[in-house]
Design a protein around this motif. Sequence first.
Motif, mmCIF file in Angstrom:
data_model
loop_
_atom_site.group_PDB
_atom_site.id
_atom_site.type_symbol
_atom_site.label_atom_id
_atom_site.label_comp_id
_atom_site.label_asym_id
_atom_site.label_seq_id
_atom_site.Cartn_x
_atom_site.Cartn_y
_atom_site.Cartn_z
ATOM 1 N N ASP A 13 97.821 26.974 18.135
ATOM 2 C CA ASP A 13 96.995 28.169 17.989
ATOM 3 C C ASP A 13 97.267 28.873 16.665
ATOM 4 O O ASP A 13 96.340 29.400 16.027
ATOM 5 C CB ASP A 13 97.208 29.121 19.159
ATOM 6 C CG ASP A 13 98.680 29.450 19.397
ATOM 7 O OD1 ASP A 13 99.540 28.781 18.795
ATOM 8 O OD2 ASP A 13 98.961 30.365 20.199
ATOM 9 N N VAL A 64 91.759 27.674 18.430
ATOM 10 C CA VAL A 64 92.276 28.898 19.042
ATOM 11 C C VAL A 64 91.683 29.104 20.432
ATOM 12 O O VAL A 64 92.386 29.485 21.377
ATOM 13 C CB VAL A 64 91.973 30.114 18.138
ATOM 14 C CG1 VAL A 64 92.345 31.410 18.858
ATOM 15 C CG2 VAL A 64 92.751 30.007 16.824
ATOM 16 N N MET A 105 93.083 26.071 22.967
ATOM 17 C CA MET A 105 94.493 25.915 23.317
ATOM 18 C C MET A 105 94.927 26.604 24.608
ATOM 19 O O MET A 105 95.691 26.026 25.383
ATOM 20 C CB MET A 105 95.386 26.380 22.149
ATOM 21 C CG MET A 105 95.434 25.391 20.992
ATOM 22 S SD MET A 105 95.737 23.678 21.507
ATOM 23 C CE MET A 105 97.361 23.813 22.238
#
Length: 314
Positions: free
Chosen positions: A201, A224, A227
């Motif tokens: 991330d 992002v 994850m």
Amino acid sequence: MASGLLALLDDVAALVKVSAASLDDVPTQVAKTTGKVSGIVIDDTAVTPKYVVGLDPSRELAIIYQIAKKSLLNKVIFLAPAALLLGFFAPWVITPILMCGGAFLCFEGYEKVHSMFSKHHGDEHGAGGEAVKITTPEELEKERVTSAVRTDLILSSEIIAITYSTVADQPLVTQIAVLFSVAVFITAAVYGFVGLIVKADDIGLHMAKENHHPQTRRIGRGIVKFMPHFLSLLGYVGTAAMLWVGAEIIAHGIPVLGHALEGMEHSLASIPILAWLAKAVVCAIGGLILGAVIEKIVTFARRFFKSSSKSAKA
């Protein structure tokens, strides 16, 4: 005198040649063993990330390093020498030890599953006035590391045991070299990949910065968003892996069950993926049932000793 020295040197030279020949075979043995333990390696990789979820992101790599360091020390200092000694003096004891470890994995896996299904029920009814234990970040980190190392110890024991069984008929030099090579290689591979997973991330955030190409930013934002779901899925996979591996360890220690698993695999040999999936599902279900039985026994034992203690004090 001179002839005796020459004979000794000849013996040393012959020993060196034998050792060198044995060491030449080490990469092959390491590759062979790594293939055999790949399932356990995947399980270890799936289980570990959950131990850093919810902790300070700046401490994630430090925590993984602590777990990796203790995992490597356990393999190199304790497990590998223990496997060599037990293999030489008491090879019969290795299987019961592994079965105890498998039972522990089933127990821990069942507790994870039980908590998944019971936490919402518990939230609805509240704590009922029970005292809430306050845990500092440092204490929580220590608890997570201890729990991770305990689980890793079971999986590492299985890895070392399988490694030893692969090279049990090899010279001692080869056994030592392969055991220590596998210990280092697998530890580095597992925890290197785990580190990449938990920091993905952060990598995504870096890629999403405005100074990067639009396509790079798009990929970063995708990472992002993806994850958290991936880590959640990995947690479920890790729990299932505990049950699967634990039950499989026990099954291999009981000839009837081991032969039944092998028979099922052979019957589905024409479809390897289906054979693997069937074995994994059967082992996971068996592990869940065994874990539930062990949990009941442990709960009964705790209540029994607690009541006995109260009676003794009275």
